[in-house]
Design a protein around this motif. Structure first.
Motif, PDB file in Angstrom:
ATOM      1  N   GLN A  58      -7.181  29.821  51.177  1.00 20.17           N
ATOM      2  CA  GLN A  58      -6.698  28.741  52.040  1.00 20.17           C
ATOM      3  C   GLN A  58      -7.576  27.493  51.958  1.00 20.17           C
ATOM      4  OE1 GLN A  58      -6.828  29.740  56.198  1.00 20.17           O
ATOM      5  NE2 GLN A  58      -8.898  30.550  56.064  1.00 20.17           N
ATOM      6  N   PHE A  59      -8.761  27.615  51.381  1.00 25.84           N
ATOM      7  CA  PHE A  59      -9.671  26.484  51.258  1.00 25.84           C
ATOM      8  C   PHE A  59      -9.502  25.846  49.886  1.00 25.84           C
ATOM      9  CE2 PHE A  59     -11.621  29.518  54.144  1.00 25.84           C
ATOM     10  CZ  PHE A  59     -11.746  28.727  55.274  1.00 25.84           C
ATOM     11  N   ASN A  60      -9.551  24.526  49.846  1.00 23.97           N
ATOM     12  CA  ASN A  60      -9.338  23.797  48.603  1.00 23.97           C
ATOM     13  C   ASN A  60     -10.630  23.084  48.217  1.00 23.97           C
ATOM     14  OD1 ASN A  60      -8.324  22.483  46.406  1.00 23.97           O
ATOM     15  ND2 ASN A  60      -7.199  20.956  47.575  1.00 23.97           N
ATOM     16  N   VAL A  61     -11.459  23.757  47.453  1.00 27.31           N
ATOM     17  CA  VAL A  61     -12.711  23.149  47.018  1.00 27.31           C
ATOM     18  C   VAL A  61     -12.433  22.139  45.907  1.00 27.31           C
ATOM     19  CG1 VAL A  61     -14.939  23.625  45.970  1.00 27.31           C
ATOM     20  CG2 VAL A  61     -14.061  25.123  47.733  1.00 27.31           C
ATOM     21  N   GLY A  62     -11.495  22.438  45.047  1.00 28.18           N
ATOM     22  CA  GLY A  62     -11.075  21.505  44.006  1.00 28.18           C
ATOM     23  C   GLY A  62     -12.160  21.195  42.985  1.00 28.18           C
ATOM     24  N   ASP A  63     -12.056  20.010  42.369  1.00 29.10           N
ATOM     25  CA  ASP A  63     -12.976  19.596  41.321  1.00 29.10           C
ATOM     26  C   ASP A  63     -14.048  18.645  41.825  1.00 29.10           C
ATOM     27  OD1 ASP A  63     -11.643  21.084  39.431  1.00 29.10           O
ATOM     28  OD2 ASP A  63     -10.288  19.450  38.896  1.00 29.10           O
ATOM     29  N   MET A 119     -17.279  25.151  50.439  1.00 29.25           N
ATOM     30  CA  MET A 119     -16.431  26.155  51.101  1.00 29.25           C
ATOM     31  C   MET A 119     -16.909  26.381  52.528  1.00 29.25           C
ATOM     32  SD  MET A 119     -14.074  28.652  51.046  1.00 29.25           S
ATOM     33  CE  MET A 119     -13.796  29.346  49.449  1.00 29.25           C
ATOM     34  N   SER A 120     -18.209  26.499  52.714  1.00 26.85           N
ATOM     35  CA  SER A 120     -18.765  26.715  54.048  1.00 26.85           C
ATOM     36  C   SER A 120     -18.499  25.520  54.955  1.00 26.85           C
ATOM     37  CB  SER A 120     -20.266  26.979  53.952  1.00 26.85           C
ATOM     38  OG  SER A 120     -20.807  27.172  55.234  1.00 26.85           O
ATOM     39  N   ALA A 121     -18.652  24.316  54.424  1.00 27.62           N
ATOM     40  CA  ALA A 121     -18.394  23.114  55.223  1.00 27.62           C
ATOM     41  C   ALA A 121     -16.919  23.031  55.631  1.00 27.62           C
ATOM     42  CB  ALA A 121     -18.805  21.871  54.442  1.00 27.62           C
ATOM     43  N   GLU A 122     -16.019  23.380  54.727  1.00 29.14           N
ATOM     44  CA  GLU A 122     -14.594  23.375  55.068  1.00 29.14           C
ATOM     45  C   GLU A 122     -14.301  24.398  56.161  1.00 29.14           C
ATOM     46  OE1 GLU A 122     -11.821  23.720  51.861  1.00 29.14           O
ATOM     47  OE2 GLU A 122     -12.707  22.060  50.750  1.00 29.14           O
ATOM     48  N   TYR A 123     -14.914  25.577  56.080  1.00 24.52           N
ATOM     49  CA  TYR A 123     -14.688  26.603  57.097  1.00 24.52           C
ATOM     50  C   TYR A 123     -15.240  26.147  58.451  1.00 24.52           C
ATOM     51  CZ  TYR A 123     -15.093  30.859  59.804  1.00 24.52           C
ATOM     52  OH  TYR A 123     -14.993  31.787  60.806  1.00 24.52           O
TER      53      TYR A 123
END
Length: 136
Positions: A58-63, A119-123
């Motif tokens: 569900q997380f979009n780290v992308g490029d 990823m952690s920041a998005e969460y």
């Protein structure tokens, strides 16, 4: 409330507190439960955490991390290579022997750290796709 009870409560809170962004990035921890389940390989995320069930897809780290790190690592490698060339004038094969492995190791290590941190920041920030407000 006594001091001992307060101390026990803070210890229990620390055990259930999610890991910091730095801990997630360095150790590959799940941002929710803190188990080392974030990565399935060197640079690929697992589909979900087997311990707590958090869906990593569900997380979009992308490029973003790759582009940012390419600029930083590229500047570092070019600066070091020019410094080596101007100070020692080694043959071309010495440059290849030094800078190719250095660049590969730097990309893999820094990309893993950056992807884990993002990823952690998005969460933590409950980041989601942007939506346009339908109000006039």
């Amino acid at each position: 409330m006594s001091g001992a009870a307060g101390a026990r409560r803070s210890t229990a809170d620390e055990l259930t507190a999610p890991p910091s962004i730095t801990q997630v990035a360095l150790k590959g921890l799940c941002p929710r439960c803190g188990r080392p389940t974030l990565f399935a390989g060197w640079l690929t995320f697992a589909d979900r955490c087997p311990a707590c069930g958090l869906d990593f897809a569900q997380f979009n780290v992308g490029d973003g991390p790759a582009a940012f790190l390419t600029l930083i690592l590229g500047a570092v490698v070019v600066t070091l290579a020019i410094t080596l060339e101007l100070s020692l004038h080694p043959p071309w094969w010495v440059h290849a022997l030094i800078w190719i492995p250095f660049t590969l190791a730097g990309v893999i290590a820094s990309l893993r750290l950056a992807k884990g941190a993002l990823m952690s920041a998005e969460y933590r920030n409950a980041a989601r796709e942007g939506r346009i407000d339908p109000r006039p």
